[in-house]
Design a protein around this motif. Structure first.
Motif, short mmCIF file in Angstrom:
data_model
loop_
_atom_site.label_atom_id
_atom_site.label_comp_id
_atom_site.label_asym_id
_atom_site.label_seq_id
_atom_site.Cartn_x
_atom_site.Cartn_y
_atom_site.Cartn_z
N GLU A 181 0.82 -1.22 0.00
CA GLU A 181 0.00 0.00 0.00
C GLU A 181 0.85 1.27 0.00
O GLU A 181 0.53 2.22 -0.71
N ILE A 182 1.92 1.29 0.77
CA ILE A 182 2.79 2.47 0.78
C ILE A 182 3.44 2.65 -0.59
O ILE A 182 3.48 3.75 -1.14
N ARG A 183 3.94 1.56 -1.16
CA ARG A 183 4.56 1.62 -2.49
C ARG A 183 3.57 2.14 -3.52
O ARG A 183 3.91 3.01 -4.35
N GLU A 184 2.36 1.65 -3.47
CA GLU A 184 1.34 2.09 -4.42
C GLU A 184 1.01 3.58 -4.24
O GLU A 184 0.84 4.30 -5.22
N ARG A 185 0.91 4.04 -2.98
CA ARG A 185 0.63 5.46 -2.73
C ARG A 185 1.74 6.34 -3.28
O ARG A 185 1.49 7.47 -3.72
N LEU A 186 2.97 5.83 -3.25
CA LEU A 186 4.09 6.59 -3.81
C LEU A 186 4.09 6.56 -5.34
O LEU A 186 4.81 7.33 -5.97
N GLY A 187 3.31 5.67 -5.90
CA GLY A 187 3.27 5.52 -7.35
C GLY A 187 4.49 4.79 -7.89
O GLY A 187 4.84 4.95 -9.05
N TRP A 188 5.12 3.99 -7.04
CA TRP A 188 6.32 3.27 -7.42
C TRP A 188 6.01 1.86 -7.87
O TRP A 188 5.10 1.21 -7.37
N THR A 189 6.81 1.37 -8.79
CA THR A 189 6.77 -0.05 -9.16
C THR A 189 7.63 -0.82 -8.16
O THR A 189 8.39 -0.22 -7.38
N GLN A 190 7.53 -2.11 -8.21
CA GLN A 190 8.41 -2.92 -7.37
C GLN A 190 9.87 -2.68 -7.74
O GLN A 190 10.74 -2.63 -6.86
N SER A 191 10.13 -2.48 -9.02
CA SER A 191 11.51 -2.22 -9.47
C SER A 191 12.03 -0.91 -8.90
O SER A 191 13.19 -0.83 -8.48
N LYS A 192 11.19 0.12 -8.88
CA LYS A 192 11.59 1.41 -8.33
C LYS A 192 11.91 1.29 -6.84
O LYS A 192 12.93 1.81 -6.36
N LEU A 193 11.05 0.60 -6.09
CA LEU A 193 11.30 0.42 -4.67
C LEU A 193 12.59 -0.37 -4.45
O LEU A 193 13.40 -0.01 -3.60
N ALA A 194 12.79 -1.40 -5.23
CA ALA A 194 14.01 -2.21 -5.11
C ALA A 194 15.25 -1.35 -5.35
O ALA A 194 16.22 -1.41 -4.59
N GLN A 195 15.18 -0.51 -6.37
CA GLN A 195 16.31 0.36 -6.69
C GLN A 195 16.57 1.35 -5.55
O GLN A 195 17.71 1.52 -5.13
N GLU A 196 15.53 1.98 -5.05
CA GLU A 196 15.67 2.96 -3.97
C GLU A 196 16.17 2.34 -2.67
O GLU A 196 16.89 2.99 -1.91
#
Length: 92
Positions: free
Chosen positions: A39-54
């Motif tokens: 839910e937090i990732r989705e609210r940020l508008g991030w993909t799983q790849s973006k979160l992994a990178q960050e």
């Protein structure tokens, strides 16, 4: 005529077994963590790849966590920090 049995009644009965209850509670916590990360990732508008990178983890790690698997404190801390959140653990 067969009596219909609800999942709630089955679960209520199964939860009387301490071993079952312990396993159920552990899986429930893992599910809550998975949903929160998603839910937090989705609210940020991030993909799983973006979160992994960050967070400097693999995409498969993010996928595993969002599936309720491979959950560890170090990785959760990395994800939380990457998403601008603070990881807190509450033992009651």
């Amino acid at each position: 005529m067969e009596r219909e049995i609800s999942i709630d009644s089955i679960l209520k009965e199964e939860l009387k077994d301490p071993e079952f209850r312990r396993g159920f509670e552990i899986e429930n916590v893992k599910l809550e963590i998975a949903v929160e990360v998603f839910e937090i990732r989705e609210r940020l508008g991030w993909t799983q790849s973006k979160l992994a990178q960050e967070a400097d983890v693999s995409k498969s790690t993010v996928t595993e966590i969002e599936s309720g698997n491979n959950i560890n404190i170090e990785t959760l801390s990395k994800l939380a920090t990457a998403m601008g959140k603070k990881l807190t653990i509450n033992i009651e």
